[in-house]
Design a protein around this motif. Structure first.
Motif, PDB file in Angstrom:
ATOM      1  N   TYR A   1      35.683  46.268  97.519  1.00  0.00           N
ATOM      2  CA  TYR A   1      36.628  45.241  97.054  1.00  0.00           C
ATOM      3  C   TYR A   1      36.804  44.217  98.151  1.00  0.00           C
ATOM      4  O   TYR A   1      36.565  44.504  99.328  1.00  0.00           O
ATOM      5  CB  TYR A   1      37.974  45.855  96.631  1.00  0.00           C
ATOM      6  N   ARG A   2      37.200  43.015  97.741  1.00  0.00           N
ATOM      7  CA  ARG A   2      37.400  41.939  98.718  1.00  0.00           C
ATOM      8  C   ARG A   2      38.815  41.990  99.255  1.00  0.00           C
ATOM      9  O   ARG A   2      39.760  42.006  98.478  1.00  0.00           O
ATOM     10  CB  ARG A   2      37.244  40.570  98.040  1.00  0.00           C
ATOM     11  N   ASN A   3      38.944  41.984 100.575  1.00  0.00           N
ATOM     12  CA  ASN A   3      40.274  41.826 101.153  1.00  0.00           C
ATOM     13  C   ASN A   3      40.773  40.428 100.776  1.00  0.00           C
ATOM     14  O   ASN A   3      40.083  39.444 101.023  1.00  0.00           O
ATOM     15  CB  ASN A   3      40.182  41.987 102.670  1.00  0.00           C
TER      16      ASN A   3
ATOM     17  N   LEU B   1      24.325  45.071  90.093  1.00  0.00           N
ATOM     18  CA  LEU B   1      25.058  44.347  89.052  1.00  0.00           C
ATOM     19  C   LEU B   1      26.459  43.959  89.512  1.00  0.00           C
ATOM     20  O   LEU B   1      27.229  44.812  89.988  1.00  0.00           O
ATOM     21  CB  LEU B   1      25.203  45.232  87.804  1.00  0.00           C
ATOM     22  N   ASP B   2      26.807  42.702  89.355  1.00  0.00           N
ATOM     23  CA  ASP B   2      28.175  42.233  89.583  1.00  0.00           C
ATOM     24  C   ASP B   2      28.305  40.900  88.847  1.00  0.00           C
ATOM     25  O   ASP B   2      27.477  40.008  89.062  1.00  0.00           O
ATOM     26  CB  ASP B   2      28.438  42.040  91.085  1.00  0.00           C
ATOM     27  N   PRO B   3      29.305  40.738  87.995  1.00  0.00           N
ATOM     28  CA  PRO B   3      29.404  39.460  87.269  1.00  0.00           C
ATOM     29  C   PRO B   3      29.569  38.262  88.204  1.00  0.00           C
ATOM     30  O   PRO B   3      29.156  37.165  87.861  1.00  0.00           O
ATOM     31  CB  PRO B   3      30.650  39.625  86.395  1.00  0.00           C
TER      32      PRO B   3
ATOM     33  N   ALA C   1      30.460  35.216  94.729  1.00  0.00           N
ATOM     34  CA  ALA C   1      31.344  34.138  95.213  1.00  0.00           C
ATOM     35  C   ALA C   1      30.970  33.766  96.649  1.00  0.00           C
ATOM     36  O   ALA C   1      30.073  32.960  96.869  1.00  0.00           O
ATOM     37  CB  ALA C   1      32.796  34.573  95.069  1.00  0.00           C
ATOM     38  N   THR C   2      31.639  34.358  97.655  1.00  0.00           N
ATOM     39  CA  THR C   2      31.214  34.086  99.042  1.00  0.00           C
ATOM     40  C   THR C   2      29.896  34.785  99.346  1.00  0.00           C
ATOM     41  O   THR C   2      29.199  34.431 100.292  1.00  0.00           O
ATOM     42  CB  THR C   2      32.244  34.607 100.069  1.00  0.00           C
ATOM     43  N   GLY C   3      29.602  35.827  98.563  1.00  0.00           N
ATOM     44  CA  GLY C   3      28.386  36.609  98.793  1.00  0.00           C
ATOM     45  C   GLY C   3      28.616  37.823  99.673  1.00  0.00           C
ATOM     46  O   GLY C   3      27.713  38.642  99.834  1.00  0.00           O
ATOM     47  N   GLY C   4      29.825  37.961 100.220  1.00  0.00           N
ATOM     48  CA  GLY C   4      30.097  39.086 101.129  1.00  0.00           C
ATOM     49  C   GLY C   4      29.823  40.434 100.467  1.00  0.00           C
ATOM     50  O   GLY C   4      29.198  41.318 101.077  1.00  0.00           O
ATOM     51  N   SER C   5      30.268  40.589  99.227  1.00  0.00           N
ATOM     52  CA  SER C   5      30.101  41.879  98.540  1.00  0.00           C
ATOM     53  C   SER C   5      28.633  42.154  98.246  1.00  0.00           C
ATOM     54  O   SER C   5      28.135  43.266  98.469  1.00  0.00           O
ATOM     55  CB  SER C   5      30.904  41.898  97.236  1.00  0.00           C
ATOM     56  N   ALA C   6      27.927  41.146  97.743  1.00  0.00           N
ATOM     57  CA  ALA C   6      26.507  41.335  97.384  1.00  0.00           C
ATOM     58  C   ALA C   6      25.669  41.643  98.625  1.00  0.00           C
ATOM     59  O   ALA C   6      24.816  42.540  98.602  1.00  0.00           O
ATOM     60  CB  ALA C   6      25.985  40.079  96.681  1.00  0.00           C
TER      61      ALA C   6
END
Ligand code: PRP
Ligand code: URA
Length: 200
Positions: free
Chosen positions: A92-94, A119-121, A124-129
């Motif tokens: 999850y994003r802080n 998979l992720d809808p 955004a910043t790309g941090g999670s991917a």
């Protein structure tokens, strides 16, 4: 946007099939209910997977949703490819730093011989991917067999993926305009996890 994608982002493919674009338009509507949102995310994911699998040679496939919102894409693709196995990456994003915080990782064994759809809808910043691909590679997934599928992406996120994981193709239904000051994609879909699961 297709020309911008091709010029700036060699890692990006925008899937512009009219059915995908029609469903995405309904998804963007704030009035779309949780039930319809969930169904449309699955339908778009299925159509995207249909197109992506036509472009790649068949290895046994593992779907890896990034929790939570990526879960919304699993059922649709599983209907198309029932033999696909499913791993999970919890991130999850802080909200303040926008940095990803990891809390779960589990993928099926035999990773060296499998192909992966991450998979992720939302990209955004790309941090999670970026963190999710790094985790898959650390676990033994061959980087050249990882593909990232998202419904909507921001230029910032595609650039972050290009910088960190240039060999991982990104497939999307839309390259959106930008991020706002809170790291949300504009025009985007809002908070995809909240809209999928009815939380807020
Ligand atoms: C959302 C989304 C992505 C991430 C994208 O998840 O589903 O995983 O943000 O943002 P990034 O590209 O800036 O990292 P969120 O962190 O809200 O978690 P949730 O799915 O559990 O609600
Ligand atoms: N996560 C979301 O759910 N939406 C965004 O626009 C950005 C990150």
């Amino acid at each position: 946007m297709a020309s911008r994608a091709a010029r700036d982002f060699p890692n990006l493919t925008v899937l512009s099939h009219p059915l995908i674009q029609h469903k995405l338009t309904i998804l963007r509507d704030k009035q779309t209910s949780t039930r319809d949102f969930k169904q449309l995310v699955n339908e778009i994911a299925m159509l995207m997977a249909y197109e992506v699998t036509s472009q790649v040679a068949g290895k046994k496939l593992t779907l890896v949703p990034i929790l939570r919102a990526g879960l919304g894409m699993v059922e649709g693709i599983s209907q198309l490819i029932p033999s696909a196995r499913v791993g999970h990456i919890g991130l999850y994003r802080n909200h303040d730093t926008l940095q990803p915080v990891d809390y779960y990782f589990k993928i099926p064994s035999g990773e060296a011989d499998r192909a992966f759809f991450l998979l992720d809808p939302m990209l955004a910043t790309g941090g999670s991917a970026v963190a999710a691909v790094s985790a898959l590679v650390r676990a033994g997934a061959p980087v050249q067999r990882i593909r990232f599928l998202c419904l909507v992406c921001a230029p910032e996120g595609v650039k972050a993926m290009l910088d960190a994981h240039p060999k991982v193709p990104v497939y999307t239904a839309s390259l959106d305009r930008e991020l706002n000051s809170k790291g949300y994609i504009l025009p985007g879909l809002g908070d995809a996890g909240d809209r999928l699961f009815g939380t807020r």
